[in-house]
Design a protein around this motif. Structure first.
Motif, PDB file in Angstrom:
ATOM      1  N   GLY A  94      -2.012  12.038  -4.126  1.00  0.00           N
ATOM      2  CA  GLY A  94      -2.007  11.437  -5.457  1.00  0.00           C
ATOM      3  C   GLY A  94      -3.413  11.057  -5.903  1.00  0.00           C
ATOM      4  O   GLY A  94      -4.287  10.744  -5.092  1.00  0.00           O
ATOM      5  N   ALA A  95      -3.635  11.084  -7.219  1.00  0.00           N
ATOM      6  CA  ALA A  95      -4.928  10.656  -7.745  1.00  0.00           C
ATOM      7  C   ALA A  95      -4.907   9.150  -7.991  1.00  0.00           C
ATOM      8  O   ALA A  95      -5.914   8.559  -8.327  1.00  0.00           O
ATOM      9  N   HIS A  96      -3.763   8.515  -7.817  1.00  0.00           N
ATOM     10  CA  HIS A  96      -3.657   7.106  -8.216  1.00  0.00           C
ATOM     11  C   HIS A  96      -4.153   6.141  -7.137  1.00  0.00           C
ATOM     12  O   HIS A  96      -4.372   6.519  -5.978  1.00  0.00           O
ATOM     13  N   TYR A  97      -4.280   4.892  -7.544  1.00  0.00           N
ATOM     14  CA  TYR A  97      -4.896   3.858  -6.715  1.00  0.00           C
ATOM     15  C   TYR A  97      -4.234   3.716  -5.345  1.00  0.00           C
ATOM     16  O   TYR A  97      -4.895   3.727  -4.305  1.00  0.00           O
ATOM     17  N   LEU A  98      -2.901   3.568  -5.335  1.00  0.00           N
ATOM     18  CA  LEU A  98      -2.207   3.317  -4.070  1.00  0.00           C
ATOM     19  C   LEU A  98      -2.372   4.489  -3.112  1.00  0.00           C
ATOM     20  O   LEU A  98      -2.574   4.311  -1.909  1.00  0.00           O
ATOM     21  N   SER A  99      -2.303   5.690  -3.651  1.00  0.00           N
ATOM     22  CA  SER A  99      -2.428   6.863  -2.793  1.00  0.00           C
ATOM     23  C   SER A  99      -3.821   6.922  -2.162  1.00  0.00           C
ATOM     24  O   SER A  99      -3.979   7.237  -0.978  1.00  0.00           O
ATOM     25  N   GLN A 100      -4.812   6.581  -2.968  1.00  0.00           N
ATOM     26  CA  GLN A 100      -6.176   6.599  -2.428  1.00  0.00           C
ATOM     27  C   GLN A 100      -6.353   5.532  -1.353  1.00  0.00           C
ATOM     28  O   GLN A 100      -6.970   5.747  -0.315  1.00  0.00           O
ATOM     29  N   LYS A 101      -5.761   4.364  -1.627  1.00  0.00           N
ATOM     30  CA  LYS A 101      -5.883   3.256  -0.679  1.00  0.00           C
ATOM     31  C   LYS A 101      -5.202   3.621   0.657  1.00  0.00           C
ATOM     32  O   LYS A 101      -5.757   3.410   1.743  1.00  0.00           O
ATOM     33  N   GLU A 114       0.808  -1.230   0.000  1.00  0.00           N
ATOM     34  CA  GLU A 114       0.000   0.000   0.000  1.00  0.00           C
ATOM     35  C   GLU A 114       0.837   1.273   0.000  1.00  0.00           C
ATOM     36  O   GLU A 114       0.278   2.365  -0.071  1.00  0.00           O
ATOM     37  N   SER A 134       2.445   4.541  -0.172  1.00  0.00           N
ATOM     38  CA  SER A 134       2.209   5.675  -1.064  1.00  0.00           C
ATOM     39  C   SER A 134       2.051   6.916  -0.212  1.00  0.00           C
ATOM     40  O   SER A 134       1.663   6.814   0.951  1.00  0.00           O
TER      41      SER A 134
END
Ligand code: C6P
Length: 406
Positions: free
Chosen positions: A57-64, A50, A52
């Motif tokens: 960030g707008a990306h998946y890992l950052s959101q997670k 995970e 990040s």
């Protein structure tokens, strides 16, 4: 229900090792607790899958990672029953949380001639930040005295409260004595006087249920590593109304809304107080520790540790020339003592040779040692995984210590 200690101990890898060719007996839980596998694995999982930077960030890992981090904030909120989750500020630990308040609260609310009250049994982390701030702002530090059991003098406290008292900062549980202070009553008296209250909860949260709304304190501080979580992470709880008015502690990323070279506007709570990339992995590790404690149930943990404390006090009283430092009727998980004829450091060193970890010295509470006129103490502090059998082994070891110095 009594814990299945053997089963529980298997969850703590560090406990299953030999020290000086003896199975480790770990009685230094007030300094830091050992970590269960769920905590270690949670940190591993974060860095493995995970990792990040968050809120950016707008990306998946950052959101997670952002979601996990913010969920951890809500877990802490529930754990201490804060009213809002933005009243939970992640810090590096208790020390940083207290420094944050000493800095920001002073800047906004304290002026020359004002007064701050602490107690005679504070850890240096709840003395020095106030001294520094008092010196800077021309305020005065006053100290609630204690008696020879290690109990605060509440009458003297009431007399210390004046129209100039801006804040009272006391420890919930003394790390050197084990005393549990009547923090709800201390808070009520301070509030009746129009003063704010900060509670140093470093030694309390792993031993008792804490409900900040019930206590009604304005600030509550604690460290992850003393509640089976990782080092380098902790919490400042602050009532929204105070935090909203206080200026930021540090400047940098995340705590801003808008920056120009002329002026910066600050972000809202809790981000205003979390400058820079936060310690996401350890926040998640601390969350896992809180879930672990909640699963075991804090009242069961307290009952187990109180049985150990009673048994430990009874057994150690059998020893000659022993003096207990801290005998308050309300106490938890700590037995501090000295042998009148043996230096605490010598006792600690010999115990270590027998695989028993205790802390010796002033425990970062030098004024407490001065009060009891000792250079330091031997401190045995219990955690959830300790057992009566370990106390029996400690007794055997202490008998040997006494024989060696006879
Ligand atoms: N006491 C002990 O062995 P940090 O270091 O920030 O996590 O916690 C500081 C602190 C603040 N208040 C109290 C009551 C404490 O007991 C401590 C840490 C450890 O007693 C290390 S000195």
């Amino acid at each position: 229900m009594a814990f299945n200690i053997e089963q529980l101990r298997r969850e703590f890898p560090a406990l299953n090792q030999q020290v000086n060719n003896r199975p480790l007996i770990y009685f230094d839980n007030a300094a830091t607790t050992q970590k269960p596998k769920v905590v270690i694995e949670r940190i591993l999982e974060y860095y493995a899958r995970e990792n990040s930077n968050i809120h950016r960030g707008a990306h998946y890992l950052s959101q997670k990672a952002t979601e996990a981090y913010e969920e951890a904030r809500s877990t802490v909120q529930l754990f201490i029953n804060a009213h809002f989750n933005h009243e939970i500020i992640f810090t590096r630990g208790t020390t940083e949380a207290i420094n944050l308040v000493a800095h920001s609260f002073f800047k906004k609310f304290v002026k020359k001639g004002d007064e701050i009250i602490i107690s005679a049994m504070e850890h240096h982390s709840n003395i020095v930040p106030w001294q520094i701030a008092c010196e800077e702002f021309g305020a005065k530090l006053k100290v609630i005295p204690m008696d020879d059991r290690g109990v605060l003098d509440m009458k003297a406290y009431q007399k210390l409260l004046t129209g100039k008292t801006r804040l009272v900062a006391v420890t919930h549980v003394s790390n050197a004595l084990g005393t549990i202070n009547p923090v709800k009553e201390i808070t009520k008296l301070a509030h009746d006087n129009g003063s704010a209250v900060l509670i140093d909860g470093a030694q309390a949260l792993s031993h008792m249920k804490v409900d900040v709304q019930d206590l009604d304190c304005d600030f509550y501080c604690f460290s992850g590593h003393k509640l089976y979580g990782p080092m380098g992470v902790g919490v400042l709880y602050g009532k929204e109304e105070w935090l909203n008015q206080m200026p930021p502690y540090q400047g940098g990323g995340e705590m801003i809304k808008e920056v120009t070279f002329e002026k910066t506007t600050f972000n809202e709570l809790p981000f205003k107080f979390e400058a820079g990339t936060p310690n996401v992995g350890d926040v998640l590790g601390m969350e896992a520790a809180i879930r672990f404690i909640s699963y075991l149930r804090i009242d069961e943990i307290a009952a187990h540790e109180n049985r150990l404390l009673a048994y430990g006090m009874k057994r150690l009283q059998e020893l000659d020339n022993i003096r207990f430092v801290g005998t308050a009727p309300e106490k938890t998980s700590v037995i501090s003592f000295v042998f009148n004829d043996i230096h605490p450091y010598d006792t600690g060193t010999i115990l270590d040779k027998m695989g028993i970890a205790v802390r010796t010295g002033h425990h970062c509470a030098q004024p407490v040692m001065d009060h009891f006129e000792v250079p330091g103490t031997v401190r045995v502090s219990f955690g959830v995984y300790n057992s009566r059998a370990e106390i029996d082994q400690l007794m055997e070891a202490l008998i040997k210590v006494r024989e060696m110095f006879a």
